[in-house]
Design a protein around this motif. Structure first.
Motif, PDB file in Angstrom:
ATOM      1  N   GLU A 378       2.243  10.647  -4.357  1.00 33.23           N
ATOM      2  CA  GLU A 378       1.345   9.980  -5.305  1.00 33.23           C
ATOM      3  C   GLU A 378      -0.002   9.623  -4.690  1.00 33.23           C
ATOM      4  O   GLU A 378      -0.968   9.384  -5.417  1.00 33.23           O
ATOM      5  CB  GLU A 378       2.016   8.714  -5.849  1.00 33.23           C
ATOM      6  N   ASP A 379      -0.095   9.556  -3.351  1.00 39.37           N
ATOM      7  CA  ASP A 379      -1.339   9.189  -2.666  1.00 39.37           C
ATOM      8  C   ASP A 379      -2.033  10.378  -2.031  1.00 39.37           C
ATOM      9  O   ASP A 379      -3.150  10.246  -1.523  1.00 39.37           O
ATOM     10  CB  ASP A 379      -1.050   8.144  -1.574  1.00 39.37           C
ATOM     11  N   ALA A 383      -6.038  10.395  -0.984  1.00 37.86           N
ATOM     12  CA  ALA A 383      -6.373  10.227   0.435  1.00 37.86           C
ATOM     13  C   ALA A 383      -7.154  11.421   0.966  1.00 37.86           C
ATOM     14  O   ALA A 383      -8.138  11.264   1.709  1.00 37.86           O
ATOM     15  CB  ALA A 383      -5.088  10.020   1.233  1.00 37.86           C
ATOM     16  N   GLY A 384      -6.737  12.651   0.603  1.00 36.24           N
ATOM     17  CA  GLY A 384      -7.448  13.837   1.077  1.00 36.24           C
ATOM     18  C   GLY A 384      -8.876  13.889   0.575  1.00 36.24           C
ATOM     19  O   GLY A 384      -9.804  14.199   1.332  1.00 36.24           O
ATOM     20  N   ALA A 385      -9.078  13.583  -0.715  1.00 41.00           N
ATOM     21  CA  ALA A 385     -10.429  13.630  -1.276  1.00 41.00           C
ATOM     22  C   ALA A 385     -11.322  12.570  -0.647  1.00 41.00           C
ATOM     23  O   ALA A 385     -12.504  12.817  -0.365  1.00 41.00           O
ATOM     24  CB  ALA A 385     -10.354  13.423  -2.797  1.00 41.00           C
ATOM     25  N   ARG A 402       0.399   5.520   1.470  1.00 39.73           N
ATOM     26  CA  ARG A 402       1.799   5.478   1.893  1.00 39.73           C
ATOM     27  C   ARG A 402       2.172   6.759   2.638  1.00 39.73           C
ATOM     28  O   ARG A 402       1.652   7.834   2.317  1.00 39.73           O
ATOM     29  CB  ARG A 402       2.714   5.315   0.669  1.00 39.73           C
ATOM     30  N   VAL A 403       3.063   6.593   3.617  1.00 36.34           N
ATOM     31  CA  VAL A 403       3.639   7.743   4.316  1.00 36.34           C
ATOM     32  C   VAL A 403       5.152   7.684   4.158  1.00 36.34           C
ATOM     33  O   VAL A 403       5.737   6.604   4.020  1.00 36.34           O
ATOM     34  CB  VAL A 403       3.259   7.760   5.816  1.00 36.34           C
ATOM     35  N   VAL A 404       5.751   8.869   4.133  1.00 36.10           N
ATOM     36  CA  VAL A 404       7.200   8.971   4.002  1.00 36.10           C
ATOM     37  C   VAL A 404       7.781   9.409   5.334  1.00 36.10           C
ATOM     38  O   VAL A 404       7.432  10.478   5.848  1.00 36.10           O
ATOM     39  CB  VAL A 404       7.586   9.971   2.895  1.00 36.10           C
ATOM     40  N   ARG A 411       6.359   3.664   4.117  1.00 33.33           N
ATOM     41  CA  ARG A 411       5.560   2.620   4.748  1.00 33.33           C
ATOM     42  C   ARG A 411       4.110   2.749   4.287  1.00 33.33           C
ATOM     43  O   ARG A 411       3.611   3.841   4.023  1.00 33.33           O
ATOM     44  CB  ARG A 411       5.599   2.738   6.286  1.00 33.33           C
ATOM     45  N   TRP A 412       3.440   1.588   4.191  1.00 30.73           N
ATOM     46  CA  TRP A 412       2.017   1.561   3.846  1.00 30.73           C
ATOM     47  C   TRP A 412       1.187   1.544   5.124  1.00 30.73           C
ATOM     48  O   TRP A 412       1.449   0.749   6.023  1.00 30.73           O
ATOM     49  CB  TRP A 412       1.683   0.317   3.026  1.00 30.73           C
ATOM     50  N   LEU A 413       0.187   2.438   5.225  1.00 30.36           N
ATOM     51  CA  LEU A 413      -0.728   2.467   6.365  1.00 30.36           C
ATOM     52  C   LEU A 413      -2.149   2.212   5.878  1.00 30.36           C
ATOM     53  O   LEU A 413      -2.530   2.631   4.780  1.00 30.36           O
ATOM     54  CB  LEU A 413      -0.683   3.818   7.083  1.00 30.36           C
TER      55      LEU A 413
END
Length: 842
Positions: A378-379, A383-385, A402-404, A411-413
């Motif tokens: 979903e992020d 994030a890339g743009a 968020r990373v999986v 986890r949220w970074l």
């Protein structure tokens, strides 16, 4: 000496002098006209015209009034008035004039020579010249003249003079006004000095500034700003579009233009930018800007400062060697550091970057595709743009995503990165850090959920308050007319079977209405407790007095289910709210009676248990099973009692539990099916005063279920009552009720305006006031009544279907003498009127 039309003259001075001197000169003319009339009436000889003795006094009075108004206007405005009499060559001043010129008042005036001696030598020729100008002109002449002060300084006065002519057009005097402009001149001087200092500071610091007023095509640039952008003093300034096209570096142009355009369209006051400037000579300079928007009389004003930070940016290269040391400190704080070479696209990670993603350390960083794959789906796009846009614009980026992890954990970074470029070699790289913000995000989500719950609770409270009002209004009509009809039947019931039957049916209607009203009150109490809006007043209460004041309210319950009440020892005191603890005790005692067996028993007593005082209510009723006790305090759960035909709402115990807990206590229940129950109120104990058994808790009058005091006797003396009510049904109920009492005269007004007018006209003994009227609310009506000395002392009682505690508290704080909620209990209502009107027996 300044010419009146000089740009240095304070801008407000001529306009202020125009307004003030116009009024003063008009009054002077009126005085002269009246005095002329006096002179003419003194020579009157025509017998057909009234004698001068009849006319002169009136004219004298009017002349005196005009002169008095003239003096008052001049004094209030601080205006100097003067008249130069050409026949005597003497100048006459008002009191303000003598004060400003520091002269003693003289009845015969001051000589012209003495006045001119007070003037600054440089100003005297201009004053003499102004005399010729005013003689040759029909308009006033303005002049600024400096007069000597006793301390040796000079006082600048802005003067205006006109010529006064007789009936043949010959000049007889000069009339004038003047005002002291010392403060305005000083303010102008200070403003000029501040402006000079600002320009000096910005020029010394190399800071440029600009401003753009509404409607202007081009901005104003300071000299340092021109120099910063390579423009000399004679060069024409560019328009904003030309500036973007020719001076902003092509690589920064789009992002800078978007941010500035967004700022201009938005309501934000401040915007900070960081971009490169391409000068006409080919130099590339790095600048930062701070721009603001301010509102002015002529519209919005945009302005800002620009600072050249090229040298500072060059110093960033020297910081590269410290990156590794910073990385060590970052790892200690849980920060992962990374570096992206923008020329080669090579990425370098430290060990913490892997740990933040739940991955083992590897020799080379993940590729761009692998990095995005580790981001939550979903992020990923966002994030890339954001990263691509920041790299293209060379701007700092702060991003959360968020990373999986491989084990499925999410986890949220947070990521923050900046771009660094070597101006000499053209090498550019991006340096950034990552850190875990999962806990912060979780806490923020919890706060958001609490805020949503609070808003929902407040919305529910508002809904219930509205519903309470809407339900109480028809209930007032239903119960009111029911009471009136039952009272009509009282005299007929013993001899008329039809009346007795009707009376019995009306009793059912009244009981149903009372049950519905109790349900509404219970729902409001439960809502207030759940939303935290119910406020308690804790005090020391003697349990014996509390029980004594509660027992009389059990009459209806004991009539329906006769049981024996036993009072055990009640020597203790507690910290509690008197009204709410009585409400809890009344609920427990009512349940103990209602769910008891015929001829059963209820016992009330207290004891100490450590620091707690325990008030117990035990009964010999049907008791409860263990399963029923698990759901005892659930709202609207009557545990099957509804099938037994026992009246109730299922809310009372839930309210009692919440109230006791709000008072710092708890309710403990012990029950056996078929045997009975014991309810214990455990409250914080308080020292028992010597008079505890004699005091009435809370010292409040006994109240009916909806809060109206109990009845009292009436008397024969006539009292006037005004009822301001727009609902014709409510007005009719009160009208019919009070019509049965010859000592009360009722007047009804249907809105705020007519109510206030009626109060002023009849000055009633008491005003009953509905809080929701078509043209104003009850608070506005109360404000109008209190603002009029004639009605300020009349007691006003709110009569409203708004029954929320905050509504009642707000009305009392506003100055309402009392607050009676609808539906009304007639006996209680009349008793309250007795007490309020101080009728005998009340």
């Amino acid at each position: 000496m300044r010419d009146p039309m000089s740009d240095n003259l304070p801008a407000a001075a001529p306009s202020a002098l125009n307004a003030l001197s116009a009024e003063v000169l008009e009054l002077q003319a009126e005085v002269a006209r009246l005095r002329g009339m006096l002179a003419r009436t003194g020579a009157q000889t025509d017998p057909e015209i009234k004698p001068a003795s009849d006319i002169a006094p009136a004219a004298e009075i009017k002349a005196a009034e005009a002169a008095s108004q003239l003096a008052m206007t001049a004094d209030l405005a601080g205006i100097l008035l003067w008249r130069h009499d050409l026949a005597t060559d003497r100048v006459h001043y008002n009191d303000r004039g003598y004060s400003l010129l520091e002269l003693e008042p003289r009845p015969d005036g001051v000589s012209l020579d003495e006045v001119r001696q007070l003037m600054h030598p440089d100003d005297r020729p201009l004053v003499v010249a102004s005399v010729d100008r005013v003689l040759a002109s029909k308009v006033p002449v303005d002049l600024e003249v400096r007069f000597r002060r006793r301390d040796g300084g000079w006082r600048p006065l802005l003067t205006r003079r006109v010529v006064q002519r007789d009936s043949q057009g010959q000049p007889v005097a000069y009339l004038g006004v003047a005002m002291d402009v010392s403060n305005r001149i000083e303010q102008t001087r200070r403003t000029d000095e501040l402006r000079r200092r600002f320009e000096l500071v910005t020029r010394t610091a190399g800071i440029g500034h600009w401003s753009l007023e509404r409607g202007a095509a081009k901005a104003h640039w300071s000299e340092p700003l021109r120099s910063m952008f390579g423009l000399d003093e004679q060069a024409e300034l560019p328009t904003p579009a030309e500036w973007f096209a020719r001076w902003v570096h092509p690589a920064d142009r789009a992002a800078t233009q978007v941010r500035l355009a967004r700022w201009v369209r938005s309501r934000q006051r401040v915007v900070d930018l960081n971009f490169r400037v391409l000068r006409p000579d080919g130099q590339v300079r790095q600048v930062i800007t701070h721009s603001r928007r301010e509102s002015g009389d002529l519209g919005p004003l945009l302005f800002g400062v620009v600072i050249d930070v090229t040298e500072q940016r060059s110093a960033e290269l020297a910081l590269r060697s410290a990156v590794e040391q910073a990385a060590l400190a970052a790892r200690g704080a849980g920060l992962g550091t990374w570096r992206l070479d923008l020329n080669t696209d090579i990425v370098t990670w430290d060990a913490q970057m892997w740990a933040l993603r739940g991955l083992p350390v590897q020799p080379t960083a993940l590729s761009e595709a692998e990095r995005l794959a580790a981001v939550h789906p979903e992020d990923r796009s966002r994030a890339g743009a954001a990263m691509r846009q920041a790299i293209e614009a060379g701007t700092t980026l702060h991003l959360e995503f968020r990373v999986v992890w491989p084990d499925g954990q999410v986890r949220w970074l947070a990521s923050r990165s900046s771009q660094v470029k070597d101006a000499a070699t053209g090498m550019a790289e991006r340096i950034g850090v990552n850190w875990d913000v999962t806990d912060n995000r979780t806490a923020a989500k919890a706060r958001q959920e609490r805020e949503i719950a609070l808003r929902e609770s407040q919305a529910q409270a508002r809904f219930l308050a509205r519903m309470s009002h809407e339900l109480r209004t028809p209930l007032n009509a239903m119960l009111g007319f029911t009471q009136l009809m039952r009272d009509d039947d009282d005299s007929e019931r013993a001899v008329t079977p039809a009346a007795a039957i009707r009376h019995h049916r009306l009793a059912h209607v009244a009981a149903a209405g009372a049950h519905l009203l109790a349900l509404i009150d219970d729902v409001l109490d439960l809502s207030s407790l759940q939303s935290g809006e119910l406020h308690l007043h804790l005090e020391v209460l003697g349990l014996a007095a509390l029980v004594e004041s509660t027992l009389p309210l059990l009459g209806p319950a004991l009539a329906a289910q006769p049981v024996k009440l036993h009072l055990g020892p009640l020597p203790h005191s507690v910290h509690a709210d008197a009204r709410r603890l009585r409400q809890v005790l009344l609920n427990l005692l009512s349940n103990a009676i209602k769910y008891n067996r015929a001829g059963g028993e209820v016992r009330i007593e207290s004891r100490m248990d450590g620091s707690e005082a325990v008030l117990s209510v035990s009964d010999t009723g049907c008791g409860m099973s263990d399963e029923q006790q698990l759901h005892l305090f659930e709202p609207f759960n009557r545990l099957g009692a509804e099938r037994a035909g026992i009246e109730g709402t299922g809310i009372g115990l839930a309210i009692a539990k919440s109230l006791v807990e709000r008072m710092g206590g708890m309710i403990v229940v012990q029950s056996t099916a078929g045997t009975g129950s014991v309810f214990e109120l455990r409250l914080v104990a308080a020292p028992t005063p010597a008079s505890a058994h004699d005091d009435k808790p809370g010292e409040e009058p006994a109240v009916q279920a909806h809060g109206v005091p109990t009845p009292a006797a009436t008397a024969a003396r006539n009292h006037r009552v005004l009822y301001i009510e727009d609902n014709p049904v409510n007005a009719l109920i009160i009208t019919e009720l009070l019509a049965r009492h010859g000592d009360l005269t009722l007047e009804v007004a249907v809105d705020a305006a007519s109510g206030v007018a009626a109060a002023r006209a009849s000055l009633p003994d008491l005003i009953l006031l509905d809080m929701q009227l078509p043209d104003a609310d009850g608070f506005e009506v109360l404000r109008r009544l209190r603002a009029d000395p004639a009605t300020a002392s009349i007691a006003c009682v709110a009569l409203s279907a708004n029954a929320m505690p905050e509504d009642i508290a707000r009305a009392r704080q506003a100055g309402m003498a009392d607050y009676w909620t609808k539906p009304l209990d007639f006996k209680a209502f009349l008793a309250a009127l007795d007490r309020r009107l101080r009728r005998p027996g009340g």
